[in-house]
Each structure stands twice: as structure tokens, then as C-alpha cells.
Write an enzyme that holds these catalytic residues in place. Structure first.
Site, mmCIF file in Angstrom:
data_model
loop_
_atom_site.group_PDB
_atom_site.id
_atom_site.type_symbol
_atom_site.label_atom_id
_atom_site.label_comp_id
_atom_site.label_asym_id
_atom_site.label_seq_id
_atom_site.Cartn_x
_atom_site.Cartn_y
_atom_site.Cartn_z
ATOM 1 N N GLY A 1 0.932 -1.344 0.019
ATOM 2 C CA GLY A 1 -0.201 -0.006 0.051
ATOM 3 C C GLY A 1 0.872 1.189 0.043
ATOM 4 O O GLY A 1 2.106 1.135 -0.354
ATOM 5 N N ASN A 2 0.463 2.473 0.194
ATOM 6 C CA ASN A 2 1.275 3.616 0.338
ATOM 7 C C ASN A 2 0.457 4.601 1.399
ATOM 8 O O ASN A 2 -0.809 4.185 1.952
ATOM 9 C CB ASN A 2 1.206 4.246 -0.808
ATOM 10 C CG ASN A 2 0.089 4.869 -1.702
ATOM 11 O OD1 ASN A 2 -0.719 5.577 -1.001
ATOM 12 N ND2 ASN A 2 -0.497 4.260 -2.683
ATOM 13 N N ARG A 3 0.872 5.834 1.696
ATOM 14 C CA ARG A 3 0.594 6.659 2.727
ATOM 15 C C ARG A 3 -0.559 7.440 2.500
ATOM 16 O O ARG A 3 -0.539 8.505 3.177
ATOM 17 C CB ARG A 3 1.701 7.185 3.377
ATOM 18 C CG ARG A 3 2.795 6.341 3.926
ATOM 19 C CD ARG A 3 3.824 6.774 4.656
ATOM 20 N NE ARG A 3 5.077 5.976 5.128
ATOM 21 C CZ ARG A 3 4.821 5.192 6.004
ATOM 22 N NH1 ARG A 3 4.021 5.098 6.966
ATOM 23 N NH2 ARG A 3 6.304 4.467 6.337
ATOM 24 N N ALA B 1 -3.984 7.895 -4.964
ATOM 25 C CA ALA B 1 -2.476 7.609 -5.364
ATOM 26 C C ALA B 1 -2.531 6.088 -5.452
ATOM 27 O O ALA B 1 -2.596 5.248 -4.739
ATOM 28 C CB ALA B 1 -1.908 7.753 -3.752
#
Ligand code: CTP
Ligand code: CA
Length: 227
Positions: free
Chosen positions: A33-35, A99
Site C-alpha cells: 500500500g502507500n501512505r 494514489a
């Protein structure tokens, strides 16, 4: 202002917003995943709804509550996000603020991966994900009249964002300077360059809420009067 809002400058306009990260599974219990917090995308959806738009928000996994007065579709992966976006068409405007993971795990396993006795770590293989912004921009007759993308850059902000504008085929790029020098990182302010066909607008020192507000009004300016 209140009179304008009552008139609903975006009344009858169908708006699609993508927001948040995507999660790409490695196995049933793990993911890449990402932030991304989804704050900017959710704020844009809210601002568009406030101007009277009929908003569909496609959100990856975020900690935010669903905003009021819109349809919210929850997805996990980039592929699911693309499927949901295509399923929403036709739309008048699309704002791709998510994102989206650039890669998916091509050797994701159905069962939880186990450590093997040799102590060898598993290899995670990646494959490119579909590009939702580029796909929507290339939709021909089903293309939203206005397609807006984002670019967060740490260096050569305008140069990279202009290249993205060309490559993706979208109408506008909201370029965000996230370099440490910009002082925006983790702070309350963003520093934005809005790239359109007619040039570049600079919005220095602006909050995410104000980015959303200004963008929504600008979208209303462009779509207003052209049914
Ligand atoms: N985007 C998308 N689908 C993807 C990747 C990106 O819709 N698979 C959209 C984002 O929502 C954003 C824009 O494309 O509006 C730019 O995303 P960004 O990650 O900055 O660009 P990339 O083309 O992925 O390039 P890179 O990450 O290499 O800078
Ligand atoms: Ca990317």
C-alpha cells in the site's frame, strides 16, 4: 456567495472523484500500500457536492468517514478502482486524486504464505497496473468533458508535471510541490501549480481545503453554460 450556492453552479453535473491509496494483495493477509490519506480527494468531492454536483467518490482504504451528499464506492485494488470508474461513465468531469499503486503483485498467493525451512525469503513479482487517469482521458465519446489529474513532485515540479499532462492526455494537472524546500511536507499548506491548455496558474501557500474549493469553482467556470 450564498445566492450562487443556492443556484448550484454544478447542478446537473455528474462528477467522479478517485481518492486514497490502493492496496495490492500479496496473500490473503498482506498487501502493498502507500501512505495516501485521501484528504485531498475527499475534500474535492465535498467541494463539488457543495456546489451542487452529483458526485460519485471512488475511495481506496482510508480512515476518513464517507462524506455526506454523494455516492461512495469502496475499492481496494487499482483494478477494482478502474472497474468502478468505468462502471460510472458517462460522467461530465473526472478528478483523479487517488494514489494508485503503480504495480500489482503478479504472484499473489491464494493462501497465506508460509516461511520455508531453508529461511529463504519469498520473491514478490510485480506487474504494471492500469492507469485510470490515462484510460479515462482516452475514452473517446465516453470521455468526461473535463479530466483532471494530480502530480506530486519533489524536484523539477513543472517539468515533470508538464510531461505527465502530455503523457496522460488529461485536461488539467494539479501539480503539488512536495519537496522539503517547499515547506509543505507534513505541514498545513500546499504549493500548487495548475497546468491547463492555456498555461500555468500558481497557488502558493494554500490548504488542501482551499485547493478543493478553488478547483471546484474552476470546474464550475469551465462546465457552466455548456450542457
Ligand atoms: N494515476 C492513475 N492510475 C495509475 C497511476 C496514476 O489514475 N495507475 C493518476 C493519479 O491519480 C494522478 C496521476 O495519475 O492523478 C499522476 O499519478 P503519479 O503517480 O504522479 O504519476 P505516474 O504516471 O504514476 O508516474 P510516477 O509515479 O512514475 O511519477
Ligand atoms: Ca505513480
Amino acid at each position: 456567495i450564498e445566492t450562487l450556492l443556492a443556484a448550484g453552479p454544478l447542478k446537473g453535473v455528474k462528477a467522479l472523484v478517485t481518492s486514497g491509496p490502493t492496496y495490492e494483495p500479496i496473500d490473503p493477509v498482506r498487501f502493498i500500500g502507500n501512505r495516501s490519506s485521501g484528504k485531498q480527494g475527499h475534500a474535492i468531492a465535498t467541494a463539488l457536492a457543495r456546489l451542487g454536483a452529483d458526485v460519485t467518490l471512488i475511495s481506496g482504504p482510508v480512515k476518513l468517514a464517507d462524506p455526506a451528499n454523494m455516492r461512495v464506492i469502496h475499492v481496494e485494488t487499482a483494478r477494482e478502482m478502474l472497474g468502478a470508474a468505468l462502471g460510472c461513465l458517462p460522467m461530465d468531469v473526472a478528478v483523479c486524486a487517488a494514489a494508485v499503486a503503480d504495480w500489482t503483485v503478479s504472484n499473489a498467493s491464494k493462501e497465506k504464505r508460509k516461511k520455508d525451512a531453508s529461511g529463504q525469503a519469498p520473491l514478490i513479482e510485480l506487474a504494471a497496473n492500469p492507469d485510470i487517469l490515462a484510460t479515462l482521458s482516452e475514452k473517446g465519446s465516453a470521455r468526461p468533458r473535463l479530466v483532471v489529474g494530480f502530480a506530486a513532485e519533489t524536484e523539477k515540479v513543472l517539468e515533470h508535471a508538464r510531461a505527465k499532462h502530455q503523457r496522460k492526455g488529461c485536461d488539467w494537472i494539479v501539480a503539488n510541490d512536495v519537496s522539503p524546500q517547499s515547506g509543505t511536507f507534513g505541514g498545513d499548506f500546499n504549493s500548487i501549480h495548475l497546468i491547463t491548455a492555456s498555461g500555468v496558474e500558481d497557488w502558493p501557500r494554500i490548504t488542501k481545503a482551499d485547493v478543493a474549493e478553488r478547483l471546484a469553482w474552476k470546474i464550475a467556470d469551465v462546465l457552466k453554460g455548456s450542457p
